[in-house]
Design a protein around this motif. Sequence first.
Motif, PDB file in Angstrom:
ATOM      1  N   PRO A   6       3.367 -10.033  15.894  1.00 52.38           N
ATOM      2  CA  PRO A   6       4.223 -10.903  16.701  1.00 52.38           C
ATOM      3  C   PRO A   6       4.245 -12.311  16.126  1.00 52.38           C
ATOM      4  CG  PRO A   6       2.086 -10.699  17.712  1.00 52.38           C
ATOM      5  CD  PRO A   6       1.996  -9.941  16.437  1.00 52.38           C
ATOM      6  N   PRO A   7       5.150 -13.133  16.602  1.00 55.77           N
ATOM      7  CA  PRO A   7       5.129 -14.519  16.139  1.00 55.77           C
ATOM      8  C   PRO A   7       3.841 -15.201  16.587  1.00 55.77           C
ATOM      9  CG  PRO A   7       6.759 -14.209  17.864  1.00 55.77           C
ATOM     10  CD  PRO A   7       6.189 -12.881  17.560  1.00 55.77           C
ATOM     11  N   PRO A   8       3.355 -16.085  15.792  1.00 58.63           N
ATOM     12  CA  PRO A   8       2.108 -16.747  16.160  1.00 58.63           C
ATOM     13  C   PRO A   8       2.288 -17.617  17.398  1.00 58.63           C
ATOM     14  CG  PRO A   8       3.075 -17.793  14.246  1.00 58.63           C
ATOM     15  CD  PRO A   8       3.898 -16.594  14.541  1.00 58.63           C
ATOM     16  N   ALA A   9       1.192 -17.826  18.071  1.00 55.95           N
ATOM     17  CA  ALA A   9       1.251 -18.632  19.290  1.00 55.95           C
ATOM     18  C   ALA A   9       1.641 -20.064  18.945  1.00 55.95           C
ATOM     19  CB  ALA A   9      -0.087 -18.605  19.999  1.00 55.95           C
ATOM     20  N   HIS A  10       1.108 -20.558  17.833  1.00 56.60           N
ATOM     21  CA  HIS A  10       1.486 -21.896  17.408  1.00 56.60           C
ATOM     22  C   HIS A  10       2.676 -21.748  16.471  1.00 56.60           C
ATOM     23  CE1 HIS A  10       1.192 -26.059  16.275  1.00 56.60           C
ATOM     24  NE2 HIS A  10       1.231 -25.680  15.000  1.00 56.60           N
ATOM     25  N   LEU A  11       3.814 -22.200  16.930  1.00 59.98           N
ATOM     26  CA  LEU A  11       5.040 -21.937  16.183  1.00 59.98           C
ATOM     27  C   LEU A  11       5.228 -22.927  15.041  1.00 59.98           C
ATOM     28  CD1 LEU A  11       7.372 -21.262  19.216  1.00 59.98           C
ATOM     29  CD2 LEU A  11       6.452 -19.581  17.641  1.00 59.98           C
ATOM     30  N   GLY A  12       5.524 -22.374  13.898  1.00 60.53           N
ATOM     31  CA  GLY A  12       5.868 -23.225  12.770  1.00 60.53           C
ATOM     32  C   GLY A  12       7.346 -23.079  12.463  1.00 60.53           C
ATOM     33  N   TYR A  13       7.786 -23.758  11.473  1.00 67.47           N
ATOM     34  CA  TYR A  13       9.181 -23.607  11.070  1.00 67.47           C
ATOM     35  C   TYR A  13       9.314 -23.974   9.604  1.00 67.47           C
ATOM     36  CZ  TYR A  13       9.068 -28.600  12.225  1.00 67.47           C
ATOM     37  OH  TYR A  13       8.732 -29.916  12.301  1.00 67.47           O
ATOM     38  N   ARG A  14      10.416 -23.442   9.026  1.00 68.06           N
ATOM     39  CA  ARG A  14      10.632 -23.716   7.604  1.00 68.06           C
ATOM     40  C   ARG A  14      12.073 -24.174   7.421  1.00 68.06           C
ATOM     41  NH1 ARG A  14       9.211 -18.898   3.837  1.00 68.06           N
ATOM     42  NH2 ARG A  14      11.282 -18.209   4.469  1.00 68.06           N
ATOM     43  N   VAL A  15      12.234 -25.443   7.360  1.00 71.07           N
ATOM     44  CA  VAL A  15      13.577 -26.026   7.230  1.00 71.07           C
ATOM     45  C   VAL A  15      14.019 -25.939   5.771  1.00 71.07           C
ATOM     46  CG1 VAL A  15      14.941 -28.134   7.464  1.00 71.07           C
ATOM     47  CG2 VAL A  15      13.182 -27.599   9.154  1.00 71.07           C
ATOM     48  N   PRO A  16      15.198 -25.367   5.528  1.00 68.91           N
ATOM     49  CA  PRO A  16      15.692 -25.319   4.148  1.00 68.91           C
ATOM     50  C   PRO A  16      15.867 -26.730   3.592  1.00 68.91           C
ATOM     51  CG  PRO A  16      17.058 -23.997   5.611  1.00 68.91           C
ATOM     52  CD  PRO A  16      16.153 -24.782   6.479  1.00 68.91           C
ATOM     53  N   SER A  17      15.785 -26.833   2.302  1.00 67.11           N
ATOM     54  CA  SER A  17      15.919 -28.159   1.684  1.00 67.11           C
ATOM     55  C   SER A  17      17.347 -28.682   1.844  1.00 67.11           C
ATOM     56  CB  SER A  17      15.587 -28.061   0.191  1.00 67.11           C
ATOM     57  OG  SER A  17      16.588 -27.299  -0.455  1.00 67.11           O
ATOM     58  N   LEU A  18      17.461 -29.981   1.684  1.00 69.05           N
ATOM     59  CA  LEU A  18      18.797 -30.597   1.820  1.00 69.05           C
ATOM     60  C   LEU A  18      19.764 -30.013   0.788  1.00 69.05           C
ATOM     61  CD1 LEU A  18      20.580 -32.793   3.137  1.00 69.05           C
ATOM     62  CD2 LEU A  18      19.761 -34.378   1.387  1.00 69.05           C
ATOM     63  N   GLY A  19      19.278 -29.803  -0.428  1.00 66.31           N
ATOM     64  CA  GLY A  19      20.130 -29.252  -1.494  1.00 66.31           C
ATOM     65  C   GLY A  19      20.638 -27.855  -1.133  1.00 66.31           C
ATOM     66  N   TRP A  20      19.728 -27.049  -0.576  1.00 65.62           N
ATOM     67  CA  TRP A  20      20.115 -25.687  -0.171  1.00 65.62           C
ATOM     68  C   TRP A  20      21.150 -25.732   0.962  1.00 65.62           C
ATOM     69  CZ3 TRP A  20      20.239 -20.921  -1.759  1.00 65.62           C
ATOM     70  CH2 TRP A  20      20.429 -19.891  -0.840  1.00 65.62           C
ATOM     71  N   ARG A  21      20.918 -26.619   1.913  1.00 65.74           N
ATOM     72  CA  ARG A  21      21.855 -26.723   3.052  1.00 65.74           C
ATOM     73  C   ARG A  21      23.229 -27.190   2.584  1.00 65.74           C
ATOM     74  NH1 ARG A  21      17.606 -29.630   5.591  1.00 65.74           N
ATOM     75  NH2 ARG A  21      18.956 -31.427   5.921  1.00 65.74           N
ATOM     76  N   ILE A  22      23.212 -28.124   1.626  1.00 64.69           N
ATOM     77  CA  ILE A  22      24.506 -28.605   1.106  1.00 64.69           C
ATOM     78  C   ILE A  22      25.221 -27.475   0.359  1.00 64.69           C
ATOM     79  CG2 ILE A  22      25.557 -30.155  -0.613  1.00 64.69           C
ATOM     80  CD1 ILE A  22      23.494 -32.267   0.235  1.00 64.69           C
ATOM     81  N   THR A  23      24.452 -26.676  -0.377  1.00 61.67           N
ATOM     82  CA  THR A  23      25.057 -25.559  -1.123  1.00 61.67           C
ATOM     83  C   THR A  23      25.701 -24.563  -0.164  1.00 61.67           C
ATOM     84  OG1 THR A  23      23.358 -25.802  -2.796  1.00 61.67           O
ATOM     85  CG2 THR A  23      24.601 -23.737  -2.815  1.00 61.67           C
TER      86      THR A  23
END
Lengths: 162, 270
Positions: A6-23
């Motif tokens: 299951p997802p961990p109790a302490h939630l993390g996140y992984r934000v894509p890089s600005l370059g990837w988002r722009i692409t």
Amino acid sequence: MSTPSPPPAHLGYRVPSLGWRITVASLRIIPLMLLFIGLPAAALSFLASHSIPIPLSILVVTVAGALITAVSTARYVAKPTRLYGPLSVLSSVIVVAYVLYILGNSTYAFTLPNTNATLHVQYTELIELLLIVPALTLAAGIVTTVEDARTPTERLPYDYPP
Amino acid sequence: MSTPVYTYRRSPALYRLARALRVLSAVVLVLLILFTVSVVYSTAQLSHDPPQVGSFSAGFDTNATMILAGSLTLSNPGYYPIDGLTLVAKVDNATGGYLGAFAFGPESLSGQTTDQIPINLYLPVSATGAGASLLTHSQILQVALWGNATFGYLFPAGIALNQSRSWGAPFDHLNVSVGEPTPNGSLPVTISFENQASLAEQGSLSTAVVASDGISCGSAGWTLNVATGQSFSQTQDIALTPGCSPAGGSVVSAYVTTGYTVPLPPEAIP
């Protein structure tokens, strides 16, 4: 017996890089331009080429479509930031204004080519119903703005799960 | 070995609300698009089965009118009903004088059905007024037609069109001429015309010589059996009442057929 992780109790996140988002945002521009500019302009040009007066100006459709595409792209790039909510609101306001413009021109009268018959078509009620769509996204944008103002990174684990 | 207990953290309320609003807006958009596409497709089916106007038959009716009777066949092969269907037709004569109108509706036409609407247009053909020329002058009538209907509950549409229809007069080029009174006190009256209407004229033509003071000086009758496209020209001596002078008066005629009497325009006697 194995247990699915299951997802961990302490939630993390992984934000894509600005370059990837722009692409990715740049790639999204293609279908958005097709939807908001290409198809409406093609439909209007088709009518005009058959000597049928067009209900909306192609210039207005192009400018509005470009504006919606630009704001939508900026919104996608800014999704992990606090600008996402305000940009969502701005995008919805532009769409509302555009739909209101269409509403003002929703009685369409033209003379059928090669006849002396005049046809009146009204799609006011459809456009009024269509206003529900940007109204809902406007409300969603306001809620996101409020959420980001209260707890700036609260939604990131759900928008960008690890 | 004990199984670890995992806790699922529910997304925040505001996040869920915003997501629900976005999902709802997407659902509304998709439904509206699907509905619009289905209405457009359904309405486009009308082009495969366009309205059919049947041939008109002309006939005389009560109150000095001619009736143009026809029918309009409407089919709705689509899935959605056609509501608020109204039709109005107005007929003017060649000089723009109003002759009559026809109105129909509002009616509904369900999907996958066909309906036949009778069209009865009554045109006045009295000896005076705008309709008088219908009896004696073949002409081009101006027919203005308006139609309104709502397609797929949300799309009101209307059509307006003008059409020209040729009209064949039953007494085209009617000419009533009088000769010189004969020594035996009768007046030769010649009546000629051509029947250009789509109906055969069977009955009689009653004619009276009326003095300028309105007193009838004499009358006669012609038997009519004039088919469409045929000409009629006959002369008859009308015996005048002694002392009655037709000079300055007029010849008044009327077409008499089963159940109807249609007055024709009077002809002045010099």
